[in-house]
Design a protein around this motif. Structure first.
Motif, PDB file in Angstrom:
ATOM      1  N   LEU A 271      47.318  12.592   5.505  1.00  0.00           N
ATOM      2  CA  LEU A 271      46.973  11.855   4.273  1.00  0.00           C
ATOM      3  C   LEU A 271      45.605  12.302   3.757  1.00  0.00           C
ATOM      4  O   LEU A 271      45.428  12.539   2.548  1.00  0.00           O
ATOM      5  N   ALA A 272      44.634  12.412   4.668  1.00  0.00           N
ATOM      6  CA  ALA A 272      43.279  12.796   4.256  1.00  0.00           C
ATOM      7  C   ALA A 272      43.265  14.178   3.627  1.00  0.00           C
ATOM      8  O   ALA A 272      42.595  14.409   2.610  1.00  0.00           O
ATOM      9  N   SER A 273      44.009  15.106   4.219  1.00  0.00           N
ATOM     10  CA  SER A 273      44.066  16.453   3.658  1.00  0.00           C
ATOM     11  C   SER A 273      44.689  16.445   2.270  1.00  0.00           C
ATOM     12  O   SER A 273      44.200  17.097   1.344  1.00  0.00           O
ATOM     13  N   GLY A 274      45.771  15.690   2.117  1.00  0.00           N
ATOM     14  CA  GLY A 274      46.428  15.626   0.818  1.00  0.00           C
ATOM     15  C   GLY A 274      45.580  14.940  -0.235  1.00  0.00           C
ATOM     16  O   GLY A 274      45.575  15.339  -1.403  1.00  0.00           O
ATOM     17  N   ALA A 275      44.836  13.914   0.174  1.00  0.00           N
ATOM     18  CA  ALA A 275      44.036  13.153  -0.787  1.00  0.00           C
ATOM     19  C   ALA A 275      42.806  13.917  -1.243  1.00  0.00           C
ATOM     20  O   ALA A 275      42.380  13.802  -2.399  1.00  0.00           O
ATOM     21  N   THR A 276      42.211  14.705  -0.348  1.00  0.00           N
ATOM     22  CA  THR A 276      40.969  15.415  -0.669  1.00  0.00           C
ATOM     23  C   THR A 276      41.186  16.872  -1.058  1.00  0.00           C
ATOM     24  O   THR A 276      40.256  17.533  -1.512  1.00  0.00           O
ATOM     25  N   LYS A 277      42.416  17.367  -0.824  1.00  0.00           N
ATOM     26  CA  LYS A 277      42.740  18.785  -1.064  1.00  0.00           C
ATOM     27  C   LYS A 277      41.864  19.703  -0.195  1.00  0.00           C
ATOM     28  O   LYS A 277      41.495  20.792  -0.605  1.00  0.00           O
ATOM     29  N   ARG A 278      41.547  19.231   1.006  1.00  0.00           N
ATOM     30  CA  ARG A 278      40.762  20.016   1.951  1.00  0.00           C
ATOM     31  C   ARG A 278      41.572  20.272   3.208  1.00  0.00           C
ATOM     32  O   ARG A 278      42.509  19.534   3.517  1.00  0.00           O
ATOM     33  N   LYS A 279      41.169  21.275   3.973  1.00  0.00           N
ATOM     34  CA  LYS A 279      41.984  21.715   5.100  1.00  0.00           C
ATOM     35  C   LYS A 279      41.307  21.560   6.461  1.00  0.00           C
ATOM     36  O   LYS A 279      41.870  21.998   7.463  1.00  0.00           O
ATOM     37  N   GLN A 280      40.138  20.945   6.519  1.00  0.00           N
ATOM     38  CA  GLN A 280      39.457  20.812   7.810  1.00  0.00           C
ATOM     39  C   GLN A 280      39.430  19.352   8.260  1.00  0.00           C
ATOM     40  O   GLN A 280      39.113  18.454   7.489  1.00  0.00           O
ATOM     41  N   ILE A 281      39.782  19.138   9.539  1.00  0.00           N
ATOM     42  CA  ILE A 281      39.773  17.812  10.139  1.00  0.00           C
ATOM     43  C   ILE A 281      38.781  17.821  11.297  1.00  0.00           C
ATOM     44  O   ILE A 281      38.822  18.697  12.160  1.00  0.00           O
ATOM     45  N   ILE A 282      37.887  16.836  11.316  1.00  0.00           N
ATOM     46  CA  ILE A 282      36.942  16.682  12.424  1.00  0.00           C
ATOM     47  C   ILE A 282      37.499  15.624  13.376  1.00  0.00           C
ATOM     48  O   ILE A 282      37.811  14.500  12.968  1.00  0.00           O
ATOM     49  N   LEU A 283      37.623  15.997  14.647  1.00  0.00           N
ATOM     50  CA  LEU A 283      38.289  15.149  15.635  1.00  0.00           C
ATOM     51  C   LEU A 283      37.331  14.876  16.792  1.00  0.00           C
ATOM     52  O   LEU A 283      36.814  15.806  17.407  1.00  0.00           O
ATOM     53  N   SER A 284      37.076  13.602  17.071  1.00  0.00           N
ATOM     54  CA  SER A 284      36.194  13.263  18.180  1.00  0.00           C
ATOM     55  C   SER A 284      36.913  13.457  19.508  1.00  0.00           C
ATOM     56  O   SER A 284      38.085  13.095  19.666  1.00  0.00           O
ATOM     57  N   ARG A 285      36.196  14.010  20.477  1.00  0.00           N
ATOM     58  CA  ARG A 285      36.767  14.241  21.798  1.00  0.00           C
ATOM     59  C   ARG A 285      36.950  12.934  22.574  1.00  0.00           C
ATOM     60  O   ARG A 285      37.578  12.921  23.629  1.00  0.00           O
ATOM     61  N   THR A 286      36.420  11.849  22.063  1.00  0.00           N
ATOM     62  CA  THR A 286      36.586  10.564  22.735  1.00  0.00           C
ATOM     63  C   THR A 286      37.894   9.880  22.331  1.00  0.00           C
ATOM     64  O   THR A 286      38.186   8.778  22.800  1.00  0.00           O
ATOM     65  N   ILE A 287      38.688  10.514  21.475  1.00  0.00           N
ATOM     66  CA  ILE A 287      40.010  10.005  21.116  1.00  0.00           C
ATOM     67  C   ILE A 287      40.967  10.267  22.270  1.00  0.00           C
ATOM     68  O   ILE A 287      40.822  11.225  23.022  1.00  0.00           O
ATOM     69  N   HIS A 288      41.964   9.437  22.427  1.00  0.00           N
ATOM     70  CA  HIS A 288      42.973   9.586  23.481  1.00  0.00           C
ATOM     71  C   HIS A 288      43.481  11.031  23.508  1.00  0.00           C
ATOM     72  O   HIS A 288      43.860  11.578  22.476  1.00  0.00           O
TER      73      HIS A 288
ATOM     74  N   GLY B  27      51.409  22.738  11.718  1.00  0.00           N
ATOM     75  CA  GLY B  27      52.456  22.766  10.698  1.00  0.00           C
ATOM     76  C   GLY B  27      51.928  22.661   9.289  1.00  0.00           C
ATOM     77  O   GLY B  27      52.544  23.173   8.353  1.00  0.00           O
ATOM     78  N   LEU B  28      50.784  21.989   9.132  1.00  0.00           N
ATOM     79  CA  LEU B  28      50.203  21.792   7.802  1.00  0.00           C
ATOM     80  C   LEU B  28      49.087  22.792   7.504  1.00  0.00           C
ATOM     81  O   LEU B  28      48.430  22.684   6.472  1.00  0.00           O
ATOM     82  N   HIS B  29      48.880  23.731   8.423  1.00  0.00           N
ATOM     83  CA  HIS B  29      47.835  24.759   8.268  1.00  0.00           C
ATOM     84  C   HIS B  29      46.455  24.133   8.108  1.00  0.00           C
ATOM     85  O   HIS B  29      45.658  24.549   7.264  1.00  0.00           O
ATOM     86  N   LEU B  30      46.178  23.143   8.956  1.00  0.00           N
ATOM     87  CA  LEU B  30      44.873  22.496   8.935  1.00  0.00           C
ATOM     88  C   LEU B  30      44.014  23.039  10.067  1.00  0.00           C
ATOM     89  O   LEU B  30      44.509  23.359  11.155  1.00  0.00           O
ATOM     90  N   GLU B  31      42.719  23.125   9.823  1.00  0.00           N
ATOM     91  CA  GLU B  31      41.774  23.513  10.857  1.00  0.00           C
ATOM     92  C   GLU B  31      41.233  22.244  11.519  1.00  0.00           C
ATOM     93  O   GLU B  31      40.782  21.323  10.838  1.00  0.00           O
ATOM     94  N   VAL B  32      41.298  22.186  12.845  1.00  0.00           N
ATOM     95  CA  VAL B  32      40.808  21.026  13.586  1.00  0.00           C
ATOM     96  C   VAL B  32      39.562  21.418  14.372  1.00  0.00           C
ATOM     97  O   VAL B  32      39.575  22.378  15.143  1.00  0.00           O
ATOM     98  N   VAL B  33      38.483  20.687  14.167  1.00  0.00           N
ATOM     99  CA  VAL B  33      37.221  20.914  14.878  1.00  0.00           C
ATOM    100  C   VAL B  33      36.952  19.689  15.743  1.00  0.00           C
ATOM    101  O   VAL B  33      36.919  18.559  15.239  1.00  0.00           O
ATOM    102  N   GLU B  34      36.769  19.893  17.041  1.00  0.00           N
ATOM    103  CA  GLU B  34      36.514  18.784  17.955  1.00  0.00           C
ATOM    104  C   GLU B  34      35.018  18.614  18.202  1.00  0.00           C
ATOM    105  O   GLU B  34      34.292  19.588  18.394  1.00  0.00           O
ATOM    106  N   ILE B  35      34.586  17.352  18.195  1.00  0.00           N
ATOM    107  CA  ILE B  35      33.191  16.995  18.425  1.00  0.00           C
ATOM    108  C   ILE B  35      33.041  16.471  19.851  1.00  0.00           C
ATOM    109  O   ILE B  35      33.839  15.648  20.308  1.00  0.00           O
ATOM    110  N   GLU B  36      32.028  16.935  20.569  1.00  0.00           N
ATOM    111  CA  GLU B  36      31.802  16.506  21.944  1.00  0.00           C
ATOM    112  C   GLU B  36      31.316  15.051  21.993  1.00  0.00           C
ATOM    113  O   GLU B  36      30.912  14.474  20.980  1.00  0.00           O
ATOM    114  N   ASP B  37      31.366  14.497  23.204  1.00  0.00           N
ATOM    115  CA  ASP B  37      30.862  13.142  23.390  1.00  0.00           C
ATOM    116  C   ASP B  37      29.467  13.181  24.003  1.00  0.00           C
ATOM    117  O   ASP B  37      29.058  14.171  24.626  1.00  0.00           O
ATOM    118  N   LEU B  38      28.727  12.104  23.824  1.00  0.00           N
ATOM    119  CA  LEU B  38      27.392  11.941  24.395  1.00  0.00           C
ATOM    120  C   LEU B  38      27.295  10.508  24.899  1.00  0.00           C
ATOM    121  O   LEU B  38      27.390   9.565  24.117  1.00  0.00           O
TER     122      LEU B  38
END
Length: 451
Positions: free
Chosen positions: A148-165, A178-189
Motif C-alpha cells: 500500500l505504501a509503495s502504491g500510495a507514494t509511487k516509491r520503491k524503497q521500504i525500510i524494515l526494522s530488524r526488531t520485527i518478527h 514480486g513488486l520489485h521493491l527494495e527492502v533495507v533493514e535497520i539494526e537494533d540498539l
C-alpha cells in the motif's frame, strides 16, 4: 462398503472408465515413468475400524504439549491467553460457522454486522479512521501495508526494522520481490530500532518505515520519533502491534502512524498448533481506498432502518491482475468474530485489566529470573509481556527446552534461531494465565539447571 463415505460404486467407476476410453485404472498413470513410481505397498497399517482409529488419533494427540498440561512461557507471536467460553458458543452457531463472503447483503445482515463491529473495535483500539474486514494474519497484513505504501507514494524503497518478527520480515521480503521493491533493514540498539541509523537511511525515495511495537523482543518502540523521521520525507509510518497491549499503551494512530496492522490472536483466538489466526489492517482516511480486502459499511434503507453492506469493494483483484490494489482474497470473518466477542465480553475496563496483568506478571517474572546470578536481561528498554533473558553460554538450548518440558514447562523461544548473535538468549512470554506460583516454580526450575 469398503468406501462407504464415498459416493462412487464399482458400476460408477466402470462407466467413467468407459466414457474416457480406458480399460483399467492403471492407464490413468501411464504418463508417469516407472522409475519414479513408488514400488510396493506404503508402510502403513491396514485399515482400522472406527473405534480403533479414534483410539489411535487420541494417542497421537496426547503427544502434543498443550496449554492444559503444561505451563507455557512461549510467545513469539502466539500466546496462551484466556479465552472466554462464550466465544466458542457464538462462533459454533451454523450461521457464522459456515458463512462465506456476504455478497448478498439482504440475507447476510448478521454476518455483515459482525464484521462491521470488528472494524469498529479495531479503529477504537488503534486510533485509526478506517479498518477493513480482517486479513489472513498479522504477517501478511504487514506485507500488504508495504505494498500500500509503495502504491500510495509511487516509491520503491521500504525500510524494515530488524526488531520485527523474523517470519513477518521474511514475508515482506517475499512480497517485495514480486513488486520489485527494495527492502533495507535497520539494526537494533538495546532491543529497539536504531533511530540514528534510521534517520540516515530514510530519504525521499523511501515509501515507508515498517516497525513493530511491542517488537519481537517485547520492547516498546518510540513510534512517534520513527513517525517524525519518515514524515519529514513524506513517507508512511507502518506499525505492527499487539492489540492486547493497546489496553494500556497509547494508540499508534495518536503517535503518527499512517497504517496499523497486527494479529488478533491475543483477542480470544486459540493458538491451535500455530493457526489459523486473524490479521487486522487500519489506515488514516487518505489511504482508505487503497486498502486491501473488504470493508463493511453501515447505511439505512428506504424506510430509514439501519443496514449493512459491502462498500469500497470492486473485487478488483479479479479483473485488474497486477494493477490491483491487492491480490489477497483471504478473509478470516469467523476469527474476526472471535475477536469481536472477546472485546465486547471484556469491555473497556476488562481489556485494560488484562493488559495490566500481562504487564505486571511479565515484570514480576523478569525480576524473579534475574535474581539468579546466571541470568540477566540484555535489553533494558520498557517491555509489555515479553522480555529477553540471557543464559550462560555453556548450555545447549534444545536440551534445555527438553529438560523444561520434562518438568512441566514450555520454555521460551530460542532467539539464536533467527539472531546469530543471540545464541544463548531466550524470549520469555508471560500472560494473564500464569499464576505467581507457576512463575516462581519456573524460575526455580530454570535456575536449578545452572547451579
Amino acid at each position: 462398503m469398503k468406501h462407504r463415505y464415498l459416493p462412487l460404486t464399482p458400476k460408477d467407476q466402470t462407466e467413467m472408465m468407459r466414457t474416457i476410453g480406458i480399460d483399467a485404472m492403471e492407464q490413468l498413470f501411464q504418463d508417469i515413468p516407472q522409475e519414479i513410481r513408488y514400488q510396493g505397498n506404503l508402510p502403513i497399517s491396514e485399515a482400522l475400524d472406527e473405534i480403533s482409529l479414534l483410539r489411535h488419533m487420541r494417542q497421537l494427540a496426547g503427544k502434543n504439549a498443550d496449554f492444559d498440561q503444561y505451563s507455557s512461557f512461549l510467545g513469539a507471536g502466539l500466546y496462551d491467553h484466556h479465552i472466554p467460553v462464550v466465544i466458542n458458543h457464538i462462533i459454533s452457531r451454523s450461521e457464522f460457522y459456515t458463512a462465506y463472503t456476504p455478497y448478498q447483503p439482504e440475507i447476510s445482515q448478521g454476518e455483515l454486522q459482525a464484521i462491521f463491529e470488528f472494524q469498529s473495535f479495531i479503529c477504537e483500539l488503534t486510533g485509526m479512521a478506517v479498518a477493513n474486514a480482517s486479513m489472513y494474519d498479522g504477517a501478511t497484513a504487514l506485507a500488504e501495508a508495504a505494498a500500500l505504501a509503495s502504491g500510495a507514494t509511487k516509491r520503491k524503497q521500504i525500510i524494515l526494522s530488524r526488531t520485527i518478527h523474523p517470519e513477518a520480515r521474511q514475508i515482506v521480503h517475499s512480497t517485495a520481490r514480486g513488486l520489485h521493491l527494495e527492502v533495507v533493514e535497520i539494526e537494533d540498539l538495546d532491543g529497539v530500532t536504531n533511530l540514528e541509523q534510521l534517520a540516515t537511511c530514510v530519504t525521499n525515495n523511501c515509501a515507508a518505515v515498517l516497525v513493530q511495537s511491542p517488537n519481537f523482543f517485547g520492547c516498546i518502540e518510540d513510534v512517534k520519533a520513527i513517525a517524525d523521521i519518515i514524515h519529514q520525507h513524506k513517507g508512511l509510518c507502518v506499525v505492527s502491534t499487539n492489540p492486547l497491549s493497546l489496553g494500556i499503551l497509547e494508540r499508534p494512530g495518536h503517535l503518527g502512524a499512517d497504517v496499523v496492522v497486527g494479529d488478533a490472536q491475543p483477542l480470544g483466538i486459540a493458538a491451535s498448533l500455530g493457526g489459523p489466526t486473524c490479521g487486522f489492517f487500519a489506515v488514516t482516511e487518505p489511504y482508505m481506498r487503497k486498502m486491501p480486502g473488504r470493508i463493511v459499511g453501515q447505511t439505512v434503507d428506504r424506510e430509514g432502518q439501519r443496514g449493512f453492506v459491502l462498500t469500497l469493494q470492486a473485487r478488483e483483484q479479479h479483473i485488474r491482475r497486477e494493477k490491483a490494489t491487492s491480490n489477497i482474497c483471504s478473509n478470516q470473518a469467523l476469527l474476526a468474530l472471535s475477536a469481536s466477542v472477546y472485546l465486547s465480553t471484556m469491555g473497556k475496563q476488562g481489556l485494560q485489566d488484562v493488559a495490566r496483568l500481562n504487564l505486571q506478571k511479565a515484570h514480576y517474572a523478569a525480576q524473579r529470573l534475574t535474581q539468579h546470578a546466571a541470568f540477566s536481561r540484555p535489553f533494558l528498554a520498557p517491555f509489555f509481556n515479553e522480555f529477553v533473558l540471557k543464559l550462560p553460554d555453556r548450555w545447549d538450548m534444545s536440551q534445555l527446552q527438553k529438560n523444561l518440558l520434562e518438568s512441566g514447562y514450555i520454555g521460551g523461544y530460542h532467539l539464536g534461531r533467527d539472531y546469530p548473535e543471540l545464541q544463548n538468549h531466550m524470549l520469555i512470554a508471560v500472560t494473564e494465565r500464569r499464576t505467581r506460583t507457576e512463575i516462581d516454580q519456573f524460575a526455580a526450575v530454570l535456575g536449578g539447571m545452572f547451579p
